[in-house]
Each structure stands twice: as structure tokens, then as C-alpha cells.
Motif scaffolding. Structure first.
Motif, PDB file in Angstrom:
ATOM      1  N   VAL B 291       0.291  -1.255  -0.190  1.00  0.00           N
ATOM      2  CA  VAL B 291      -0.292   0.077   0.213  1.00  0.00           C
ATOM      3  C   VAL B 291       0.920   0.808  -0.411  1.00  0.00           C
ATOM      4  N   LYS B 292       1.612   1.388   1.026  1.00  0.00           N
ATOM      5  CA  LYS B 292       2.480   2.840   1.032  1.00  0.00           C
ATOM      6  C   LYS B 292       2.860   2.998  -0.125  1.00  0.00           C
ATOM      7  N   GLN B 293       3.645   1.556  -0.991  1.00  0.00           N
ATOM      8  CA  GLN B 293       4.656   1.293  -2.666  1.00  0.00           C
ATOM      9  C   GLN B 293       3.333   1.796  -3.485  1.00  0.00           C
ATOM     10  N   VAL B 294       1.730   2.153  -3.346  1.00  0.00           N
ATOM     11  CA  VAL B 294       1.285   2.593  -3.865  1.00  0.00           C
ATOM     12  C   VAL B 294       1.337   4.173  -4.226  1.00  0.00           C
ATOM     13  N   ILE B 295       1.444   3.983  -2.351  1.00  0.00           N
ATOM     14  CA  ILE B 295       0.301   5.904  -2.170  1.00  0.00           C
ATOM     15  C   ILE B 295       1.851   6.909  -2.797  1.00  0.00           C
ATOM     16  N   ALA B 296       3.118   6.511  -2.592  1.00  0.00           N
ATOM     17  CA  ALA B 296       4.938   6.283  -2.940  1.00  0.00           C
ATOM     18  C   ALA B 296       4.168   6.998  -5.176  1.00  0.00           C
ATOM     19  N   ARG B 297       3.116   6.111  -5.712  1.00  0.00           N
ATOM     20  CA  ARG B 297       3.797   6.174  -6.946  1.00  0.00           C
ATOM     21  C   ARG B 297       4.563   4.901  -7.363  1.00  0.00           C
ATOM     22  N   LYS B 298       5.361   4.334  -5.883  1.00  0.00           N
ATOM     23  CA  LYS B 298       6.286   3.777  -7.091  1.00  0.00           C
ATOM     24  C   LYS B 298       5.774   2.303  -7.830  1.00  0.00           C
ATOM     25  N   LYS B 299       5.117   1.521  -7.096  1.00  0.00           N
ATOM     26  CA  LYS B 299       3.745   0.494  -7.975  1.00  0.00           C
ATOM     27  C   LYS B 299       2.435   0.807  -8.004  1.00  0.00           C
ATOM     28  N   ASP B 300       2.101  -0.336  -8.790  1.00  0.00           N
ATOM     29  CA  ASP B 300       0.100   0.229  -9.016  1.00  0.00           C
ATOM     30  C   ASP B 300       0.051  -1.057  -8.732  1.00  0.00           C
ATOM     31  N   PRO B 301      -1.132  -1.170  -8.240  1.00  0.00           N
ATOM     32  CA  PRO B 301      -2.287  -1.766  -7.673  1.00  0.00           C
ATOM     33  C   PRO B 301      -1.706  -3.327  -8.790  1.00  0.00           C
ATOM     34  N   TYR B 302      -1.749  -3.217  -9.916  1.00  0.00           N
ATOM     35  CA  TYR B 302      -2.214  -4.046 -10.749  1.00  0.00           C
ATOM     36  C   TYR B 302      -0.995  -4.507 -10.408  1.00  0.00           C
ATOM     37  N   SER B 303       0.107  -4.694 -10.928  1.00  0.00           N
ATOM     38  CA  SER B 303       1.798  -5.653 -11.125  1.00  0.00           C
ATOM     39  C   SER B 303       1.749  -5.788  -9.817  1.00  0.00           C
ATOM     40  N   ILE B 304       1.513  -5.573  -8.352  1.00  0.00           N
ATOM     41  CA  ILE B 304       1.574  -6.647  -7.406  1.00  0.00           C
ATOM     42  C   ILE B 304       0.286  -7.547  -7.597  1.00  0.00           C
TER      43      ILE B 304
END
Lengths: 315, 315
Positions: B291-304
Motif C-alpha cells: 500500500v505504501k509503495q502504491v501511495i508513493a506511486r512506486k508501484k501500482d495495484p495491478y503489478s502487485i
């Protein structure tokens, strides 16, 4: 396949409305490669403001959405509208008028409308709304309105995909109190008393304001309660001003953000795991085997599931 | 834990209504060991007749359920009722009267009523209904009525847990045609035109019959269309006679059986896998990380999600 998605995304980015619509359909259908496509789209997102519009049936949500769209469009914003109809086999008729009216708005430049129903949304209505928001955002929409038909639990979940939620009430229906009872207050960022030319509008505003003040929560006590008459447009410019101010001030409920992303990851994961399990199990014939055993009462569904969970090393 | 379930099941089997109610609650809550408990219960099931009752809002479903219950109870049957209310935050009021009326029936010996809402049903409303049917069956109920409040897609799924489905219409609402449009016909085993003292009752019967005859399907053309006045009880004994005859003749839609069991296994599996994934991922903190990575826009939910699917060797 990936090539195919890539070129379609490129066309969409160049402004092709046709490719926008097709991309949405393919993602909704969970066509092969959709997860990759959404990964490509994701970095293009994050600019649009997403507004959820919900409220009791007959509150005038569609009319208000129509007015808001015109007002925002006049101010130069590019608008996307997601109209959510959880399919209810017995309720078809009433919606047709709304949808026809919406068609007028859809002839405006830079307004794109997408309807969405439970049946079409393979990944669930809430997730589909989240996917479509991202695609519209990548397309270049500035503001995306998510309008729900009713206010069931499903609709509440759907509007949670928004950064800001308008809850529409009408005078004299005790809606304010209903809304608060039902926990709608938790999701409302702006309350709108529509049809404000009717008797009891001021009372409705007073009731809702009183309820909001009663809440210990500091955020709730600052939620604006506005009056509109969507049919004539009265009050709509003020509503737009407050909406835009909220966005500028970053007064969107970031407290939700963490929960929302968590929910999105988990629901995506569940649905994808489920899809893979279904197709794999169906293909190798094990499922038919299991069904036969249950019909013969040699096994029960619960034991079969227990065995699968153990096999998957989940327990 | 297993001990605990075992003794509760034993008490329930001895006729303890309190343990029946508690078992249902624990299974609905997916308390630890619930899958084992249902495996223990399963061999005690298979005797009850399950009847789904659905139809448009205001068609008089609750009143009819009430009358049917009295009639069946007078004939010596032990009745279980599952009243399904998909939670709709804005519609609370109207149901209260129905529920109060139902309370009268609940004072009858051998009648057990259980209400069920989306919020309480962790495994989904349809699966919860299937679970509760089995527990009531194991308790010794002869006939289990599943009554839905509305007729959304959710409710249609719920009544599919039944062996026989009554679709309740009222005169003059064009319900017959609506029903057929919406695919309700596929699930109806008996059509009931309730409030048959109103104008247009015979017309409604004729309309529905004509539609049924038009259908190429041989089963459909044999579906009875009955008139009742639930408020007075008129027509209810005839309805009961036909229902019981259908059961005796085994005229229940066994064609569904395979699909139904397949659906039950898959939905159970999906929900259980999801529950395990959620709790495991939540516990080890990976989810918060993501979740933190998504908030920081380092990752997206789809890749996870894609990564997780790969990790689980599903792809």
C-alpha cells in the motif's frame, strides 16, 4: 497481444474516443492481457479529480449530474461520467428517461459517458469503476463523475472510488436522518439538498447540519450543506465553486486513501485468483468430478474446498 | 474448538433452538472451524424441501410467506424461514412492518425464522443462504422458505439455492412481461398472481401463461400460474397442494443441480482462498508495504496482483 493493447492505448492517448471506449470494454471483460494493459496505463494517471454522486432514488441525481457537467464543461474542464446501474431485473423502466436526458450532455465536446452494470463488470462493480476512472484519467479527463442509480451497499462501495462524494437529499423525506443512520455520512464530503424549491428545504438543511455538528468528528462538522434546484440549475454554480475549492485545498479524505488502496489490491487479487482457479479447475475436469461426487453424496462441497485449501498450502 | 462445535451440533440435533441460532451465527461469521462443522452437518442433510419466494417489491411476498407458513404448519410440517434483506441503507422503514408481522408466525411451534443481510454474511449472501438451509435441514425442518425482499440480481442468486421457486406478481404492473424480460422465468417453477382481487388479475394470468406457452422449452409450458389473495388466504391451500405435488413428483429442476453444486464449490473456494490470502498477507505486513509503495506511486495495484499470481504459480 501486448502489441495490440499498446497500440490501442497509444491511439486512446492521442484522443481517439473509439479506442477509449474499446479499451474500457476489453478491461471490463478481463480480456487476455488486461492486467498488463492497466500496468501500462497506470503511470499516465493521477491527474483527474473523481467525484462520486449518490443519494436516495428520486433525489434528482441524474439531473444534477447533467447540470454539473454543463457547468464544468462551460468552465473548460474535460468531463468523464460513469453511470452505475446495478442490474435490477424488476426496475428497468424508470432509468430510461434519465439515460435519454444524459444523451444530450454526451453531445457536448469533451464529455464522455460510460454506463456500467453488474452483469458486464466481471471484476465487480467497484473495481470496474476504479479501472474505468484510471482509463478516463489517462485519456485526459480533468473531472470524472461517478453517478449511482440507487444507494444500496453496492453503490456505497462504488462511490468510495471517488476522491470526493456528494450525497443528494430532497426535502421532507427524512433523508438526512436516514443517511446518517446508514453510515452514508462517513462517505459524504458535501451534502446537497436538491429540489430546494419544495417545502421543507430549509428544515432539511437544518436537520443535516445539526446532525453533522453533533458528530464529534472535526471533519464532519465542516462538511458543507448546499441547496440546489437541478431542474433550473439554481445553486449549481455555487456547488461547483465549493467542489473546486475543496480540490484545490486538498480537502479530500486522504484518510481513506490507505484503506482504499488496500481494498483495491485485495479485491483485484481475489478476483484474479478466483478466475485462474475456475478456469484451471474447469479445464482439467476435476471440477466435474467433484460435482459428481457431491451429487452422489459421496462428498460434500465443504470437504472439497478444505482439501483444495490444503493443497494450495494456504492452511 | 472441534469439540465445541461437536457438542453444539449435538445439542442442536436434540432440538435446541438456541444452539440452532448460535450455530447459524457462528457459521455466518466464519468462526474458526466452521468448514469442519459444516462437514459434520452435511451427512445430516438432504431431507428438507427448499422453496424460494421472490417477486417485485410490493407484491405481497411477506404476507404470502406468512400464509404459506400457517398452512404448512397446520398440515404438520416443520418450517424454517430465511428472510433475506440485502442491506440497503436508504430503504429501512418499509420492511419493519413486514418483520413485525412475521414475528407472529414465529410464535408458532416448529417455525424458526432467520433474517439475513449482506453485511452479516461474510461468505456472501447466496452461500450463507445455502449454509443456513443445511443447518435448518439438519435440525429437522421439513420445509425451508427463502424469502427475498426485492428482486435484484443478488436476490435471484439467493433463490437459486432453492429446489423450487415461486415468483410473485401483482395485477396491472406488467410484471409478467418484466419477469420474462429479466430472465426470472428461467428460475420460476410456479407463478403466483397475488392480490388477485384487484383489477386485471385474470389478464395477468393470461399474459404470463401466454409467455410461458411461447417458450419453446417444454418445462416452461408446464409451469402453473395461480391466483392468491395473501391478505385473506384465498388460493393459498391450492398453492400448497401444487407445491407439495411438485415435490412428490420430483418435479424440481434437477437440471440446475449440477450448475448449483459447481457454483457452490467455486464460490466457497474463492471466498475461503480470499480469506486466507487476506489474513496471511495482512499479518506479515506485506500488504501495508505494498500500500505504501502504491501511495508513493512506486508501484501500482495491478503489478502487485500480477506478482502475487505468479508467486502462487497460478499463471
Amino acid at each position: 497481444m501486448r502489441q495490440d493493447w499498446e497500440s490501442q492505448i497509444a491511439e486512446m492517448r492521442k484522443g481517439s474516443v473509439r479506442d477509449l471506449a474499446r479499451l474500457i470494454t476489453r478491461v471490463e471483460n478481463r480480456d487476455l492481457g488486461w492486467l498488463d494493459a492497466m500496468q501500462m496505463i497506470y503511470p499516465m494517471t493521477g491527474k483527474a479529480c473523481v467525484i462520486g454522486i449518490t443519494g436516495s432514488p428520486g433525489a434528482g441525481k441524474s439531473t444534477l449530474t447533467d447540470r454539473l457537467t454543463r457547468e464544468l464543461s462551460d468552465q473548460g474542464f474535460k468531463i468523464g461520467i460513469i453511470a452505475v446501474d446495478p442490474s435490477s431485473p424488476f426496475s428497468g423502466g424508470a432509468l430510461l428517461g434519465d439515460r435519454l436526458r444524459m444523451k444530450e450532455v454526451s453531445t457536448l465536446d469533451d464529455v464522455f459517458i460510460r454506463s456500467m452494470a453488474t452483469r458486464g463488470a466481471l471484476g465487480g462493480l467497484s473495481q470496474s469503476a476504479r479501472d474505468v476512472v484510471k482509463i478516463m484519467d489517462a485519456f485526459g479527463k480533468d473531472i470524472i463523475l461517478i453517478e449511482t442509480v440507487g444507494v444500496g451497499q453496492d453503490e456505497v462501495e462504488v462511490v468510495k472510488a471517488a476522491d470526493m462524494v456528494l450525497v443528494i437529499c430532497v426535502p421532507g423525506m427524512g433523508d438526512g436522518i436516514q443517511a446518517i443512520k446508514a453510515g452514508i455520512m462517513e462517505i459524504a464530503d458535501i451534502f446537497v439538498v436538491n429540489k430546494a424549491d419544495k417545502d421543507g428545504a430549509d428544515q432539511a438543511v437544518a436537520d443535516i447540519s445539526a446532525m453533522l455538528e453533533l458528530s464529534a468528528d472535526e471533519v464532519s462538522s465542516q462538511i458543507p450543506v448546499l441547496k440546489t434546484i437541478a431542474a433550473t440549475g439554481d445553486g449549481v454554480p455555487d456547488l461547483v465553486t465549493i467542489m473546486l475549492k475543496n480540490f484545490e485545498a486538498g480537502r479530500i479524505r486522504t484518510s481513506w486513501q490507505k484503506e482504499r488502496i488496500k481494498e483495491e489490491i485485495l479485491s483485484l487479487l481475489e478476483k484474479e485468483v478466483a478466475r485462474h482457479l475456475r478456469s484451471r479447475w474447469d479445464q482439467n475436469g476435476n471440477l466435474d468430478q467433484s460435482v459428481k461426487q457431491v451429487i452422489a453424496r459421496k462428498k460434500d462441497p465443504y470437504s472439497i474446498v478444505q482439501e483444495m485449501i490444503t493443497l494450495m498450502h494456504l492452511q
